[in-house]
Design a protein around this motif. Sequence first.
Motif, short mmCIF file in Angstrom:
data_model
loop_
_atom_site.label_atom_id
_atom_site.label_comp_id
_atom_site.label_asym_id
_atom_site.label_seq_id
_atom_site.Cartn_x
_atom_site.Cartn_y
_atom_site.Cartn_z
N SER A 94 15.31 9.66 3.33
CA SER A 94 14.21 8.85 3.83
C SER A 94 14.45 7.39 3.47
N PRO A 95 13.66 6.48 4.04
CA PRO A 95 13.67 5.11 3.52
C PRO A 95 13.00 5.12 2.15
N TRP A 96 13.04 4.01 1.44
CA TRP A 96 12.27 3.88 0.20
C TRP A 96 10.79 3.85 0.58
N VAL A 97 9.99 4.59 -0.14
CA VAL A 97 8.55 4.66 0.14
C VAL A 97 7.81 4.16 -1.09
N PHE A 98 6.86 3.23 -0.85
CA PHE A 98 6.11 2.68 -1.97
C PHE A 98 5.13 3.71 -2.50
N GLY A 99 5.17 3.90 -3.81
CA GLY A 99 4.26 4.82 -4.46
C GLY A 99 3.05 4.11 -5.03
N SER A 152 0.84 -1.20 0.00
CA SER A 152 0.00 0.00 0.00
C SER A 152 0.88 1.25 0.00
N GLU A 153 0.31 2.28 -0.54
CA GLU A 153 1.01 3.56 -0.66
C GLU A 153 1.52 4.03 0.69
N GLY A 154 2.78 4.46 0.73
CA GLY A 154 3.36 4.97 1.96
C GLY A 154 4.14 3.96 2.78
N LYS A 155 4.04 2.67 2.44
CA LYS A 155 4.82 1.66 3.15
C LYS A 155 6.30 1.89 2.86
N THR A 156 7.15 1.59 3.82
CA THR A 156 8.58 1.86 3.66
C THR A 156 9.41 0.59 3.65
N SER A 157 10.61 0.73 3.09
CA SER A 157 11.57 -0.36 3.05
C SER A 157 12.97 0.24 3.02
N GLU A 158 13.91 -0.43 3.66
CA GLU A 158 15.30 0.04 3.60
C GLU A 158 15.95 -0.34 2.28
N ASN A 159 15.47 -1.42 1.66
CA ASN A 159 16.04 -1.89 0.39
C ASN A 159 14.92 -2.22 -0.58
N CYS A 188 6.64 1.10 -8.33
CA CYS A 188 7.30 2.40 -8.20
C CYS A 188 7.64 2.71 -6.74
N TRP A 189 8.92 2.94 -6.47
CA TRP A 189 9.42 3.30 -5.14
C TRP A 189 10.09 4.66 -5.21
N CYS A 190 9.99 5.40 -4.13
CA CYS A 190 10.50 6.77 -4.09
C CYS A 190 11.35 6.97 -2.84
N LYS A 191 12.37 7.81 -2.97
CA LYS A 191 13.24 8.10 -1.83
C LYS A 191 13.58 9.58 -1.84
N MET A 192 13.43 10.22 -0.70
CA MET A 192 13.86 11.61 -0.55
C MET A 192 15.37 11.59 -0.26
N VAL A 193 16.13 12.44 -0.94
CA VAL A 193 17.57 12.50 -0.72
C VAL A 193 18.03 13.85 -0.17
N ALA A 246 8.93 8.70 -11.55
CA ALA A 246 9.33 9.98 -10.95
C ALA A 246 8.13 10.93 -10.86
N ASP A 247 7.30 10.95 -11.91
CA ASP A 247 6.09 11.78 -11.87
C ASP A 247 5.15 11.31 -10.77
N GLN A 248 5.04 9.99 -10.60
CA GLN A 248 4.18 9.44 -9.55
C GLN A 248 4.69 9.83 -8.16
N CYS A 249 6.01 9.79 -7.97
CA CYS A 249 6.59 10.19 -6.68
C CYS A 249 6.26 11.64 -6.37
N ALA A 250 6.44 12.51 -7.37
CA ALA A 250 6.17 13.94 -7.18
C ALA A 250 4.69 14.17 -6.89
N PHE A 251 3.83 13.49 -7.64
CA PHE A 251 2.39 13.64 -7.45
C PHE A 251 1.98 13.21 -6.05
N ARG A 252 2.47 12.06 -5.61
CA ARG A 252 2.10 11.54 -4.30
C ARG A 252 2.66 12.40 -3.17
N ALA A 253 3.86 12.94 -3.37
CA ALA A 253 4.41 13.85 -2.35
C ALA A 253 3.49 15.06 -2.18
N ARG A 254 2.93 15.51 -3.26
CA ARG A 254 2.08 16.70 -3.20
C ARG A 254 0.67 16.41 -2.67
#
Length: 138
Positions: A96-101, A66-73, A86-91, A115-123
Amino acid sequence: MKKHLIIAGIICAASIPPAYAVTKCVKLTPSTTCTTSSGNGSNWSATCGGIAIQGVAFCGYQDGGSEGKTSENVTASSTSNNNKYCWCKMVSPAVSPWVFGTPLTSAGLCADNCADQCAFRARYSTAFRSGLFSGLSD
């Protein structure tokens, strides 16, 4: 003369203060409002609470559930078409840990849109921001 230089060097080395780790405090929470966001290639960005955020996107083999779940790898499959999650990470300004998009229907679609999905979900997604900002503190 050499003896005096060695002694002076030792005194200088002993008097230099030690380096300490730097802690960066960032006030970002799941309720922080994000006003802009964009994705380009494997990079994404957003402005949240007036803070510029930079991140990276990755298409992996593991389904985050589910969206927002995290993983270290995040793993990738040697069968490229399996890499559709699609996984996203803030640098920056923090890591941040990897966050499922989101899951996408194919690896090609994931590569083109992650990348567009990560940006959209962050917003727009509180659940996503919760995963992204979960390790940050005041």
